[in-house]
Design a protein around this motif. Sequence first.
Motif, PDB file in Angstrom:
ATOM      1  N   SER A  24      49.897  34.318  29.878  1.00  0.00           N
ATOM      2  CA  SER A  24      49.153  33.583  30.900  1.00  0.00           C
ATOM      3  C   SER A  24      49.491  32.108  30.992  1.00  0.00           C
ATOM      4  N   VAL A  25      49.846  31.496  29.874  1.00  0.00           N
ATOM      5  CA  VAL A  25      49.981  30.047  29.856  1.00  0.00           C
ATOM      6  C   VAL A  25      51.030  29.642  28.830  1.00  0.00           C
ATOM      7  N   GLU A  26      51.628  28.470  29.049  1.00  0.00           N
ATOM      8  CA  GLU A  26      52.635  27.953  28.108  1.00  0.00           C
ATOM      9  C   GLU A  26      52.318  26.497  27.781  1.00  0.00           C
ATOM     10  N   ARG A  27      52.304  26.170  26.508  1.00  0.00           N
ATOM     11  CA  ARG A  27      52.086  24.793  26.073  1.00  0.00           C
ATOM     12  C   ARG A  27      53.427  24.073  26.182  1.00  0.00           C
ATOM     13  N   VAL A  28      53.598  23.306  27.260  1.00  0.00           N
ATOM     14  CA  VAL A  28      54.913  22.746  27.575  1.00  0.00           C
ATOM     15  C   VAL A  28      55.085  21.291  27.147  1.00  0.00           C
ATOM     16  N   GLY A  29      53.997  20.595  26.859  1.00  0.00           N
ATOM     17  CA  GLY A  29      54.120  19.192  26.471  1.00  0.00           C
ATOM     18  C   GLY A  29      52.773  18.559  26.227  1.00  0.00           C
ATOM     19  N   TRP A  30      52.750  17.254  26.262  1.00  0.00           N
ATOM     20  CA  TRP A  30      51.519  16.507  25.993  1.00  0.00           C
ATOM     21  C   TRP A  30      51.533  15.218  26.810  1.00  0.00           C
ATOM     22  N   CYS A  31      50.364  14.616  26.939  1.00  0.00           N
ATOM     23  CA  CYS A  31      50.286  13.297  27.557  1.00  0.00           C
ATOM     24  C   CYS A  31      49.049  12.571  27.025  1.00  0.00           C
ATOM     25  N   ILE A  32      49.019  11.286  27.277  1.00  0.00           N
ATOM     26  CA  ILE A  32      47.862  10.452  26.937  1.00  0.00           C
ATOM     27  C   ILE A  32      47.364   9.807  28.227  1.00  0.00           C
ATOM     28  N   PHE A  33      46.113  10.023  28.555  1.00  0.00           N
ATOM     29  CA  PHE A  33      45.515   9.400  29.729  1.00  0.00           C
ATOM     30  C   PHE A  33      44.937   8.046  29.330  1.00  0.00           C
ATOM     31  N   ASP A  34      45.389   6.994  30.020  1.00  0.00           N
ATOM     32  CA  ASP A  34      44.986   5.629  29.657  1.00  0.00           C
ATOM     33  C   ASP A  34      43.649   5.217  30.264  1.00  0.00           C
ATOM     34  N   LYS A  35      43.385   5.677  31.473  1.00  0.00           N
ATOM     35  CA  LYS A  35      42.140   5.293  32.145  1.00  0.00           C
ATOM     36  C   LYS A  35      41.899   6.233  33.320  1.00  0.00           C
ATOM     37  N   VAL A  36      40.792   6.033  34.004  1.00  0.00           N
ATOM     38  CA  VAL A  36      40.434   6.855  35.161  1.00  0.00           C
ATOM     39  C   VAL A  36      40.168   5.957  36.362  1.00  0.00           C
ATOM     40  N   ILE A  37      40.791   6.289  37.472  1.00  0.00           N
ATOM     41  CA  ILE A  37      40.531   5.604  38.742  1.00  0.00           C
ATOM     42  C   ILE A  37      39.561   6.463  39.557  1.00  0.00           C
ATOM     43  N   VAL A  38      38.542   5.843  40.118  1.00  0.00           N
ATOM     44  CA  VAL A  38      37.563   6.570  40.935  1.00  0.00           C
ATOM     45  C   VAL A  38      37.847   6.280  42.405  1.00  0.00           C
ATOM     46  N   TYR A  39      38.277   7.324  43.121  1.00  0.00           N
ATOM     47  CA  TYR A  39      38.543   7.199  44.566  1.00  0.00           C
ATOM     48  C   TYR A  39      37.284   7.593  45.333  1.00  0.00           C
ATOM     49  N   ARG A  40      36.681   6.604  45.990  1.00  0.00           N
ATOM     50  CA  ARG A  40      35.474   6.876  46.774  1.00  0.00           C
ATOM     51  C   ARG A  40      35.769   6.915  48.279  1.00  0.00           C
ATOM     52  N   TYR A  41      37.021   6.609  48.626  1.00  0.00           N
ATOM     53  CA  TYR A  41      37.385   6.608  50.038  1.00  0.00           C
ATOM     54  C   TYR A  41      38.697   7.364  50.226  1.00  0.00           C
ATOM     55  N   LYS A  42      38.779   8.106  51.310  1.00  0.00           N
ATOM     56  CA  LYS A  42      39.955   8.905  51.621  1.00  0.00           C
ATOM     57  C   LYS A  42      41.206   8.036  51.717  1.00  0.00           C
ATOM     58  N   SER A  43      41.073   6.874  52.338  1.00  0.00           N
ATOM     59  CA  SER A  43      42.225   5.984  52.534  1.00  0.00           C
ATOM     60  C   SER A  43      42.813   5.510  51.204  1.00  0.00           C
ATOM     61  N   LYS A  44      41.956   5.260  50.221  1.00  0.00           N
ATOM     62  CA  LYS A  44      42.435   4.814  48.912  1.00  0.00           C
ATOM     63  C   LYS A  44      43.225   5.919  48.214  1.00  0.00           C
ATOM     64  N   LEU A  45      42.725   7.155  48.307  1.00  0.00           N
ATOM     65  CA  LEU A  45      43.417   8.284  47.688  1.00  0.00           C
ATOM     66  C   LEU A  45      44.777   8.503  48.333  1.00  0.00           C
ATOM     67  N   GLU A  46      44.810   8.460  49.659  1.00  0.00           N
ATOM     68  CA  GLU A  46      46.056   8.721  50.355  1.00  0.00           C
ATOM     69  C   GLU A  46      47.062   7.589  50.178  1.00  0.00           C
ATOM     70  N   ALA A  47      46.569   6.399  49.906  1.00  0.00           N
ATOM     71  CA  ALA A  47      47.474   5.268  49.673  1.00  0.00           C
ATOM     72  C   ALA A  47      48.264   5.429  48.375  1.00  0.00           C
ATOM     73  N   ASP A  48      47.735   6.218  47.421  1.00  0.00           N
ATOM     74  CA  ASP A  48      48.406   6.447  46.128  1.00  0.00           C
ATOM     75  C   ASP A  48      49.148   7.773  46.085  1.00  0.00           C
ATOM     76  N   GLU A  49      49.506   8.290  47.262  1.00  0.00           N
ATOM     77  CA  GLU A  49      50.143   9.612  47.303  1.00  0.00           C
ATOM     78  C   GLU A  49      51.418   9.665  46.479  1.00  0.00           C
ATOM     79  N   LYS A  50      52.201   8.613  46.450  1.00  0.00           N
ATOM     80  CA  LYS A  50      53.447   8.614  45.682  1.00  0.00           C
ATOM     81  C   LYS A  50      53.200   8.654  44.172  1.00  0.00           C
ATOM     82  N   LYS A  51      51.983   8.334  43.759  1.00  0.00           N
ATOM     83  CA  LYS A  51      51.653   8.333  42.332  1.00  0.00           C
ATOM     84  C   LYS A  51      51.092   9.687  41.884  1.00  0.00           C
ATOM     85  N   HIS A  52      50.285  10.310  42.742  1.00  0.00           N
ATOM     86  CA  HIS A  52      49.696  11.603  42.351  1.00  0.00           C
ATOM     87  C   HIS A  52      50.365  12.797  43.034  1.00  0.00           C
ATOM     88  N   LEU A  53      51.189  12.535  44.083  1.00  0.00           N
ATOM     89  CA  LEU A  53      51.976  13.565  44.766  1.00  0.00           C
ATOM     90  C   LEU A  53      51.132  14.586  45.537  1.00  0.00           C
TER      91      LEU A  53
END
Length: 319
Positions: free
Chosen positions: A238-267
Amino acid sequence: FVGREIEDALSFLERGKDRVFQSMPPEYEPLRVPFHFESDIPTSKTCTEAGFSPLIGSPDELRALSTTLRKYGKAYNTQHISDLPKRISSRRTQVQKPDNTVSYMASAPLEKQKTETNERQHIDIDIDYDPKPNNGGMSDVATENRLLESSLNRHVFSPQDHKKDLNWKGWQSMRIGLEMQEPWAGFLLDGKKIIETRAYDLPKGLIGRKVDILQSKRGKDGFSSLPDVMIGAKMTESVERVGWCIFDKVIVYRYKSKLEADEKKHLVQRDSGYGWKDDTKVVYGWVVGKHGKFKRGKKKQNDDDCLIRRMRSLFETQA
């Protein structure tokens, strides 16, 4: 050896003189030797010189059963699959013959008892006391793991164990993995996806900690395709452990325009199932810091490796 039996018999007789037994019914007194196992307690007063045990099983099997029960108790407290007994088998049942004699036979395999046991609030699981695999060295691992998963879900875990809150202490102490469908896991580990968007916040206990990336097959956007508990071969399928990461912080998107402006970062494209919808109120962006890939085939999958859902797509990993 005979001297030891006599010594044990005398100690049992002395124990029977203990003051505590004087105020208890006769059936609570220590069993007298010799012992008779898998036998009904006789009603005749002429048969009081021996101890009769109506329990199914030889002395060795009863000792093993006691050990098994203790292991289940430990697994219930620790919630670790490694503390569960290793093997599962059919159990013997008492059969009343037409001539009123009693014999014992193996019952149907547990998977065939599924209809009956589903009507109860528990599943009876017995243990194969021979640690050696049968069938020419091949054990039915898939069947055993399926039964263990059923046992875990019904005995060790409650529904709330798969819905931990953001303040659960395990986020800081347990090894945690994040399920990501193809191809998103690869994008993150290749450095192309530097923000992971989710509809829920990242537990604070995971910020700055290594989180395993668990790659699952592509399915429906926004829905986990994995069961709550996976063991051994089920994990490999069902699943494969392919790697790891460290999350540094969390950004809270409260507006559609802000989320779409970061499309190149979250894809996440605008028309994606992961994008902003009419009823969306907030989107959380988990910012990726350091990350790395695991070498394929480096770690051999063990039969008792386990993944346990703790919250949404976050799983506790046990190996």
